[in-house]
Each structure stands twice: as structure tokens, then as C-alpha cells.
Motif scaffolding. Structure first.
Motif, PDB file in Angstrom:
ATOM      1  N   GLN B  27       0.835  -1.199  -0.090  1.00  0.00           N
ATOM      2  CA  GLN B  27      -0.131   0.056  -0.093  1.00  0.00           C
ATOM      3  C   GLN B  27       0.804   1.421  -0.225  1.00  0.00           C
ATOM      4  O   GLN B  27       1.591   1.632   1.035  1.00  0.00           O
ATOM      5  CB  GLN B  27      -0.876  -0.155   1.184  1.00  0.00           C
ATOM      6  CG  GLN B  27      -1.862  -1.146   1.192  1.00  0.00           C
ATOM      7  CD  GLN B  27      -2.670  -1.281   2.578  1.00  0.00           C
ATOM      8  OE1 GLN B  27      -1.744  -1.486   3.422  1.00  0.00           O
ATOM      9  NE2 GLN B  27      -3.897  -0.924   2.789  1.00  0.00           N
ATOM     10  N   TYR B  29       0.483   5.326  -0.534  1.00  0.00           N
ATOM     11  CA  TYR B  29      -0.615   6.477  -0.503  1.00  0.00           C
ATOM     12  C   TYR B  29       0.224   7.815  -0.662  1.00  0.00           C
ATOM     13  O   TYR B  29       1.314   7.891  -0.011  1.00  0.00           O
ATOM     14  CB  TYR B  29      -1.302   6.660   0.758  1.00  0.00           C
ATOM     15  CG  TYR B  29      -2.230   5.304   1.211  1.00  0.00           C
ATOM     16  CD1 TYR B  29      -2.366   4.480   0.261  1.00  0.00           C
ATOM     17  CD2 TYR B  29      -2.811   5.404   2.287  1.00  0.00           C
ATOM     18  CE1 TYR B  29      -3.341   3.223   0.517  1.00  0.00           C
ATOM     19  CE2 TYR B  29      -3.863   4.295   2.626  1.00  0.00           C
ATOM     20  CZ  TYR B  29      -3.863   3.228   1.675  1.00  0.00           C
ATOM     21  OH  TYR B  29      -4.577   2.036   1.836  1.00  0.00           O
ATOM     22  N   LYS B  38      -4.775   7.117  -3.094  1.00  0.00           N
ATOM     23  CA  LYS B  38      -4.170   5.579  -2.747  1.00  0.00           C
ATOM     24  C   LYS B  38      -3.729   4.930  -4.358  1.00  0.00           C
ATOM     25  O   LYS B  38      -4.407   4.445  -4.700  1.00  0.00           O
ATOM     26  CB  LYS B  38      -5.420   4.888  -2.067  1.00  0.00           C
ATOM     27  CG  LYS B  38      -5.822   5.172  -0.860  1.00  0.00           C
ATOM     28  CD  LYS B  38      -6.974   4.316  -0.282  1.00  0.00           C
ATOM     29  CE  LYS B  38      -7.408   4.740   1.090  1.00  0.00           C
ATOM     30  NZ  LYS B  38      -8.488   3.863   1.771  1.00  0.00           N
ATOM     31  N   ALA B  39      -2.557   5.344  -4.357  1.00  0.00           N
ATOM     32  CA  ALA B  39      -1.944   5.150  -5.728  1.00  0.00           C
ATOM     33  C   ALA B  39      -1.857   3.460  -5.843  1.00  0.00           C
ATOM     34  O   ALA B  39      -1.969   2.855  -6.799  1.00  0.00           O
ATOM     35  CB  ALA B  39      -0.539   5.794  -5.919  1.00  0.00           C
ATOM     36  N   VAL B  40      -1.225   2.944  -4.733  1.00  0.00           N
ATOM     37  CA  VAL B  40      -0.976   1.617  -4.553  1.00  0.00           C
ATOM     38  C   VAL B  40      -2.123   1.031  -3.458  1.00  0.00           C
ATOM     39  O   VAL B  40      -1.570   1.506  -2.344  1.00  0.00           O
ATOM     40  CB  VAL B  40       0.134   0.888  -4.680  1.00  0.00           C
ATOM     41  CG1 VAL B  40       0.257  -0.573  -4.624  1.00  0.00           C
ATOM     42  CG2 VAL B  40       1.069   1.425  -5.612  1.00  0.00           C
ATOM     43  N   ASP B  41      -2.831   0.024  -3.551  1.00  0.00           N
ATOM     44  CA  ASP B  41      -3.697  -0.166  -2.370  1.00  0.00           C
ATOM     45  C   ASP B  41      -3.889  -1.528  -2.375  1.00  0.00           C
ATOM     46  O   ASP B  41      -5.056  -2.163  -2.678  1.00  0.00           O
ATOM     47  CB  ASP B  41      -4.988   0.771  -2.366  1.00  0.00           C
ATOM     48  CG  ASP B  41      -5.905   0.552  -1.122  1.00  0.00           C
ATOM     49  OD1 ASP B  41      -5.113   0.372  -0.214  1.00  0.00           O
ATOM     50  OD2 ASP B  41      -7.076   0.685  -1.155  1.00  0.00           O
ATOM     51  N   CYS B  61      -2.881   3.753 -12.906  1.00  0.00           N
ATOM     52  CA  CYS B  61      -3.285   2.530 -12.097  1.00  0.00           C
ATOM     53  C   CYS B  61      -2.297   2.084 -10.944  1.00  0.00           C
ATOM     54  O   CYS B  61      -2.568   1.332 -10.304  1.00  0.00           O
ATOM     55  CB  CYS B  61      -3.739   1.221 -12.843  1.00  0.00           C
ATOM     56  SG  CYS B  61      -2.352   0.505 -13.411  1.00  0.00           S
ATOM     57  N   GLY B  62      -1.204   2.646 -11.033  1.00  0.00           N
ATOM     58  CA  GLY B  62      -0.213   2.612 -10.009  1.00  0.00           C
ATOM     59  C   GLY B  62       0.855   1.684 -10.153  1.00  0.00           C
ATOM     60  O   GLY B  62       1.604   0.975  -9.437  1.00  0.00           O
ATOM     61  N   THR B  66       4.228   1.125  -7.854  1.00  0.00           N
ATOM     62  CA  THR B  66       4.544  -0.218  -7.467  1.00  0.00           C
ATOM     63  C   THR B  66       6.080  -0.460  -7.375  1.00  0.00           C
ATOM     64  O   THR B  66       6.443  -0.804  -6.596  1.00  0.00           O
ATOM     65  CB  THR B  66       3.688  -1.118  -8.021  1.00  0.00           C
ATOM     66  OG1 THR B  66       2.262  -0.941  -7.825  1.00  0.00           O
ATOM     67  CG2 THR B  66       3.768  -2.444  -7.503  1.00  0.00           C
ATOM     68  N   GLY B 254      -4.705   0.424  -8.513  1.00  0.00           N
ATOM     69  CA  GLY B 254      -3.667   0.181  -7.255  1.00  0.00           C
ATOM     70  C   GLY B 254      -3.690  -1.259  -6.948  1.00  0.00           C
ATOM     71  O   GLY B 254      -3.027  -1.475  -5.743  1.00  0.00           O
ATOM     72  N   LYS B 255      -4.620  -2.105  -7.361  1.00  0.00           N
ATOM     73  CA  LYS B 255      -4.828  -3.596  -6.934  1.00  0.00           C
ATOM     74  C   LYS B 255      -4.331  -4.317  -8.208  1.00  0.00           C
ATOM     75  O   LYS B 255      -4.553  -4.110  -9.341  1.00  0.00           O
ATOM     76  CB  LYS B 255      -6.106  -3.653  -6.681  1.00  0.00           C
ATOM     77  CG  LYS B 255      -6.362  -3.386  -5.214  1.00  0.00           C
ATOM     78  CD  LYS B 255      -7.804  -4.143  -5.023  1.00  0.00           C
ATOM     79  CE  LYS B 255      -8.151  -3.808  -3.370  1.00  0.00           C
ATOM     80  NZ  LYS B 255      -8.085  -2.547  -2.823  1.00  0.00           N
ATOM     81  N   PRO B 302      -7.998   8.262  -8.258  1.00  0.00           N
ATOM     82  CA  PRO B 302      -7.863   7.252  -7.313  1.00  0.00           C
ATOM     83  C   PRO B 302      -8.078   7.848  -5.775  1.00  0.00           C
ATOM     84  O   PRO B 302      -8.138   7.363  -4.702  1.00  0.00           O
ATOM     85  CB  PRO B 302      -6.271   7.217  -7.561  1.00  0.00           C
ATOM     86  CG  PRO B 302      -5.735   7.919  -8.604  1.00  0.00           C
ATOM     87  CD  PRO B 302      -7.123   8.469  -9.192  1.00  0.00           C
TER      88      PRO B 302
END
Ligand SMILES: Nc1ncnc2c1ncn2[C@@H]1O[C@H](COP(=O)(O)OP(=O)(O)OP(=O)(O)O)[C@@H](O)[C@H]1O
Ligand SMILES: [Mg+2]
Lengths: 329, 347
Positions: B27, B29, B38-41, B61-62, B66, B254-255, B302
Motif C-alpha cells: 500500500q 499512499y 491511494k496510488a497502490v492499495d 493504475c499505480g 508499485t 492500485g490493485k 484514485p
């Protein structure tokens, strides 16, 4: 590369020449001439001068000739290193300016060094620790520094240095050194007396260079090459100093050339307040009295030094940023 | 820092080894004035030795965050707030990179040493005011005891390996004297000259023309074989993914929403988002290179991620009784494919 430098040099010479013409004609722009203001001055003292006498004065000073002839004569003198004659002082301009010019340059150079030494580290710290307590503090003082007029700062500092340290600010020398010839003691005395003028003159420049460095560095820190350097495993301070700071310094280098005329013109009021023997107060006097060769000589010299300064900062930029060589071909 | 504890060895059916790098529930943020992004969640995936993991997903989407999170090189105001990034070292131990001191010596020896990264913008990824040689020698000497001359020799060697002509001379040149393709080759040389175990390639070919792109991919694949190196390959381009990846992770907001072997992802995608991505891919050879064609509806910002499954407002298989209410977990479908979608179970 060589072609680039030669071109810059050519432009520099051209600029000096343009400065000489412009300064000469701007000084001649207001109605009347030195004799007019001389007559007015005498009139205040109750002496009335007749039209004939005025004419013979004009002839004596060469003011009756067309201005381009005056300009050419002036240029011819300058070729021999003679800036002309100051009506107001009744002395050659060279003698009037003499040491004052040297002191002005020493003061300007010292102020620029001061600005760099203070502003660059603070600018770097403010950018790297953006929004930290340091950043906010320096931002606050920076704006205060920009907003407070120099002469006010001068008065405040004079007051406090007198009250707190019993050190009377004024002039650039202690009485015993004013007319002495150069010696180690005189140099040391000068350095001591320069501290306060440097701080006063350098405050605004420091404040703005902090802003410039901070803004540039913040920009640079976001660039992909910083991420690359980080991804290599370089330590944070080493990479910041090696890459983005070097990039952020370029505008600071170019800015330095422009500080010089600003320091000289900006220093007039401060010099008057602090009683500094620089060219600023003389320039003011010459302009008021329409003492055109004195004013022209000072403006020409300052212009010339600015051009030289710009050329030097160009050289510095070529050294700092190899792309300049490439693009400037 | 942390006590290296032996772990239960997770085996991959395909290779029979445990993952080299394992990202779990990452995660990251961004805490901006406008709110938290929340760029990567909760991204999770594994990387195996000698194989290539492809990460695809729409812009924003991150993917890059990541990648940068793995090395902990996130710019302010970003922070890694949770998850684990485990790098297995020799023997059974593995280190959680996120437990290392940020910018400390330990993580810095991994950056550019064990894990190298190359970036999307070959134009701006080099310092414009230092010679190329200066920058690559620096990379070498940070991770080896070589002296300047030895490092110079090694750098020239690597430039030759990535196909840069007259490398000796190019060492003293500046990045602006390189073409885009050459710069990306030089970037690869700089990333690989320390012989990392993992290379993270963040859209290394997006800015290049098709021919150059093919050459770069070729170089990467050749060097991967020679060095038995793992690659995390990030791209928008499903065509490129099909060519280089062994395993594909599809990211959305982010997922990781689906992960599996490249053949399974392309022949039988499970997540509706993956299906949509594939159907938006042109069938003729003209692969999209710049931006992925969009799917119905816009990507939500996001900052205001939809509740439940974040894809539900755009999903053709939306089920009103669950998708907007609960977040699906990644569930195994078949042998080695996983997707997070309630179509495949509601646990
Ligand atoms: N410095 C930053 N400050 C605030 N938000 C950021 C920052 N960097 C990235 N983000 C946010 O993080 C999200 C993910 O960004 P990221 O760069 O990882 O996307 P990406 O998948 O790599 O996209 P692209 O394909 O365009 O490169 C974006 O939505 C962006 O808004
Ligand atoms: Mg990206």
C-alpha cells in the motif's frame, strides 16, 4: 565552442558601444545643459549671469556644438582612457571616480559572494526539506528581506550597531585610514566596515536567490534523472548535490550578472544613508547637476562592467552546462 | 535490522522454486493537500528467478508507484503505509525491504545492486550535464570495489553488449548526443552492469518507435538468458506483454485484479476488467503503443475510489447485491490463475 565565445564577445563589444551612445543621449535628454543648471544654482545665491556670459561658458565647455560632435569628441577622449571633464567638480572624471569605482566594485563583488554563500545552502535546504519548519522560517525571513527597503534596513542597523556595539557605521574606513594609501591595515579596516553594507545591500538579492534556488531545485527534484540516481543506490545528499543542485545553479549563475547594475543603482540611497564613498552618490549628484561627462562616464563604466560580468557568467554557464555549447552553436 | 527467520518454502508448480521477490499487500499512499491518493492499495505478486512478470493496466493504475515502492524511491508526499516486499537471499532467509531504514546503507546496496530499474523516459532519465561515462561508472563503483579504470573498461564492455557502436568514444559524450534508442540501450547497460538479480523495466519501450522497440526487447531477452535474471516488465502494451512475459499481473486502481501465466491470461481471461482490456486490443499487428484504448466509462480518480470492487461502475457483469458493497479477494481459479471477482465465489 570557440565560435560561440567569439560571438558572445562580439555581442559584448556591441553592447558596450550601445551603452555609450544611449548613456550619452539619455543624459542630454532633459531640456537645458550643465550651464543652465549652473546658472540656476548661481541665481539661488543671488548672482545673475548674462546671456553673453552663458554663451561663452557653453563655448568653453564645448556645449554649443551639435550633440553628435560632442559624442564623437567624448569617444575620442575615451579611446585614450580619459572619461572627460566634470563641470561640477572642476576635475577630470577619472580623478572624481577613481577610488570610488574600485570601492564600488569591491563592495559589489563581496555582496555577490555573500549572496551566494548565504542563499544557495538555504535554498537547497528549503527545497529538500520542503514545508519543514526551516522552509517556513526562511520563507518568512525571505519575504521580510524583500519587503523592507534597503535604506530602512540601513537605518535600523546603524541604530543597533551604535547602541549595542558602540560601532559607528558610516563610510568604509575609520578616520585614520580615509586618505591613507593602501596597506594591510587599511584593507582590514575596509573589510570590517563593509560587513554591514554587505548585509544591507545583499538582503534583497539573498532573499530572491533563495526563492529562485528553492523553486528550481523543487522542479529538478521531480525530474526522472533524480529517480535514476536514487535507483542506482546513491545516498540522498550525494545525489542531490551532484545532480539537481548543479542543474538548479544555472539560473543562479545567470542571475549574478544582473545583480551588478542592481547593486550599483540600488546602493545609491544606502550609500547616501551610510555615507559610503562609492560611485552611487556621485552619479546622483552628476545627474541632478546635468554634469554630463561625469554621469556618462559612470554609466558607461557600470554598463561596461555589467557586460563583462554577463560575459563571465556566460563562460561559467558553458562550464556548468555542456548543453549550452551544443545549443549555442 | 530484522532477524532473518526461515520461512515455509512456497513452491511454484511451474518452476519448483520459491519466489525470488514477493510483494504482499503493498500500500502506497500520497498525502496531498487535496486528500489521500491511494496510488497502490493492496498489490500482491511474486517474481521467480529467470522469469518475466508483466504488469499491465491503464494509465494511473499505480504501476510505476508499485515499482518504485519495491526500491523505496517514492517521491514526497508519497509513503508506503503497508505490506511487505520480501527478497529472498542465498539460503532460506528472506529480507523484507520495507523494514530497512529508508535511504540506509542496506537498501541502497540493493538499489542498483540486486534490483536495478530502468525508466520510461530515455530523454530525461540521464543527467543532461554529466557525461554518460561518468554516470555509468558511478553505478558500477557504487556496487563493486573496482577502481575508475576497471569500471571504465567494464562500462565500455557493457555498451558493446547492448549494441552501441564505438562505445569507447561514447563514454565521454553527453546524453543529448545520443538518440532515443541509444539512450535506452545505454540505460539498460547502466542498469545491468552491476549484474542485478532483478530488473524492473518501467515502460522501457513506450517512447520508442516500433523497430527500436523490437531491438530493445530483443536485447533485454538475450541478456536475461545470459544472466539468469528476473524481469518485472511494466507496460500499457498487451502486444509487448504477450511477447516478453511469462506471468502477467493486471492492475486496476492500485490493485492486482488478475494474475496468471501469459497463455491463460490471453486465452481465458477471468476478471471482467482483463476481458475488457483484451477486447479493446487491436487484432491486427498494429499494436497500440502510446495509451491503452479506453474501456467504457472513465477511470475513477484514485482519490475517490468506488466502494466495494473498484471496477464495479464500469463492469459489464455488475451484480447489484454484492459488487458495490464488498471488496473481492484474489481467489484461485484453475491451477495457477487468480482473479479478484465475485463471479468466481463469494467467500
Ligand atoms: N507525486 C505524486 N503526487 C501525488 N499523486 C501521485 C504522485 N505520483 C503518482 N501519483 C498518483 O499515483 C497514481 C498512480 O501513478 P503511477 O505513476 O503509478 O501510474 P502508472 O500506472 O505508472 O501510469 P502510467 O501508465 O501513466 O505511467 C496516479 O493516479 C497518480 O495520481
Ligand atoms: Mg508509469
Amino acid at each position: 565552442m570557440l565560435g560561440y565565445l567569439i560571438r558572445r564577445l562580439f555581442y559584448a563589444v556591441l553592447a558596450v558601444w550601445a551603452v555609450s551612445i544611449i548613456s550619452f543621449f539619455i543624459i542630454n535628454l532633459p531640456p537645458g545643459d550643465y550651464v543652465t543648471s549652473y546658472i540656476a544654482q548661481l541665481a539661488i545665491q543671488g548672482n545673475i549671469i548674462g546671456a553673453e556670459e552663458a554663451e561663452s561658458l557653453r563655448e568653453y565647455y564645448g556645449l554649443d556644438q551639435p550633440s553628435y560632435v560632442q559624442y564623437l569628441k567624448w569617444m575620442n577622449q575615451i579611446r585614450q582612457g580619459n572619461l572627460g571633464f566634470s563641470f561640477e567638480f572642476g576635475l577630470p572624471v577619472n580623478d572624481v571616480i577613481g577610488e570610488r569605482l574600485v570601492l564600488t566594485m569591491i563592495l559589489a563583488a563581496a555582496t555577490i559572494v555573500f549572496i551566494w554563500i548565504v542563499a544557495i545552502p538555504i535554498g537547497i535546504l528549503s527545497a529538500v526539506r520542503q514545508y519543514s519548519i526551516w522552509d517556513h522560517t526562511f520563507t518568512f525571513f525571505g519575504f521580510v528581506g524583500l519587503a523592507v527597503p534597503d535604506f530602512m534596513l540601513a537605518l535600523i542597523m546603524m541604530y543597533f550597531s551604535f547602541v549595542l556595539f558602540d560601532f559607528s557605521v558610516g563610510g568604509l574606513f575609520s578616520p585614520e585610514y580615509v586618505t591613507a594609501s593602501w596597506s594591510l591595515g587599511r584593507g582590514f579596516d575596509l573589510a570590517q566596515h563593509m560587513i554591514i553594507p554587505i548585509i544591507i545591500l545583499g538582503t534583497a538579492g539573498t532573499a530572491s536567490l533563495i526563492r529562485i534556488t528553492r523553486a528550481n531545485l523543487l522542479d529538478e527534484l521531480r525530474k526522472p534523472y533524480v529517480a535514476t540516481a536514487r535507483a542506482k543506490g546513491l545516498s540522498e545528499w550525494r545525489l542531490i548535490l551532484k545532480y539537481p543542485v548543479r542543474m538548479a545553479l544555472n539560473p543562479a549563475i545567470s542571475m549574478t550578472a544582473y545583480i551588478l547594475p542592481f547593486l550599483v543603482s540600488g546602493s545609491i540611497v544606502v550609500s547616501v544613508v551610510l555615507g559610503l564613498p562609492t560611485v552611487g552618490p556621485i552619479l546622483l549628484k552628476a545627474l541632478v547637476a546635468q554634469d554630463m561627462f561625469l554621469a556618462g562616464g559612470i554609466i558607461l563604466l557600470i554598463g561596461w562592467m555589467t557586460v563583462v560580468g554577463t560575459f563571465l557568467s556566460d563562460l561559467l554557464l558553458v562550464w556548468a552546462d555542456p548543453r549550452v555549447k551544443f545549443e549555442g552553436r | 535490522m530484522q532477524s532473518p527467520e526461515p520461512e515455509t518454502v512456497v513452491t511454484d508448480e511451474d518452476t519448483g522454486t520459491r519466489p525470488l521477490l514477493s510483494v504482499e499487500d503493498l500500500q502506497t499512499y500520497f498525502f496531498t493537500d487535496e486528500g489521500t491518493i491511494k496510488a497502490v492499495d493492496g498489490a500482491s505478486f511474486d517474481v521467480y528467478s529467470g522469469r518475466t512478470l508483466g504488469i499491465v493496466g491503464e494509465s494511473g493504475c499505480g504501476k510505476s508507484i508499485t515499482a518504485k515502492s519495491i526500491l523505496q524511491i517514492i517521491d514526497n508526499p508519497g509513503r508506503i503505509v503497508g505490506g511487505q516486499v520480501k527478497l529472498s537471499s542465498n539460503g532460506d532467509a528472506s529480507k523484507n525491504l520495507l523494514e530497512m531504514e529508508p535511504n540506509g546503507e542496506e537498501i541502497r546496496s540493493i538499489r542498483g545492486g540486486e534490483i536495478s530499474m530502468i525508466f520510461q523516459e530515455p530523454m530525461t532519465s540521464f543527467s543532461p550535464i554529466h557525461t554518460f561515462g561518468n554516470q555509468i561508472i558511478e553505478a558500477i563503483r557504487l556496487h563493486s570495489p573496482l577502481d575508475k579504470e576497471e569500471a571504465h573498461g567494464l562500462a565500455v564492455d557493457w555498451l558493446r553488449r547492448v549494441g552501441i557502436p564505438s562505445p569507447e568514444q561514447r563514454m565521454s559524450e553527453y546524453p543529448y548526443q545520443f538518440s532515443g534508442g541509444q539512450r535506452q540501450r545505454a540505460m539498460i547497460a547502466m542498469a545491468l552492469c552491476t549484474e542485478p538479480r532483478i530488473l524492473i523495466a518501467d515502460e522501457p519501450t513506450t517512447a520508442l518507435d516500433v523497430t527500436t522497440q523490437a531491438q530493445i526487447l530483443d536485447i533485454l531477452q538475450t541478456l536475461q538468458k545470459q544472466n539468469d535474471m528476473s524481469i518485472i516488465f511494466i507496460t500499457h502494451d498487451l502486444g509487448v506483454i504477450a511477447e516478453v512475459a511469462d506471468v502477467v499481473a493486471v492492475m486496476y486502481l492500485g490493485k492486482v485484479v488478475e494474475i496468471g501465466p501469459v497463455e491463460s491470461i490471453f486465452s481465458s481471461p477471468k476478471h471482467p476488467y482483463t476481458k475488457a482490456l483484451l477486447s479493446s486490443m487491436p487484432t491486427i499487428d498494429a499494436a497500440p503503443r502510446e495509451r491503452m484504448p479506453s474501456i467504457t466509462g472513465a477511470i475513477p480518480h484514485p482519490q475517490n475510489r468506488p466502494s466495494g470492487c473498484s471496477f464495479h461502475p464500469r463492469c459489464p457483469s455488475y451484480m447489484s447485491d454484492i459488487c458495490g458493497l464488498r471488496e473481492p479477494d484474489l481467489v484461485s481459479i484453475g491451477t495457477d490463475q487468480q482473479a479478484s471477482c465475485f463471479l468466481y465465489g463469494r467467500n
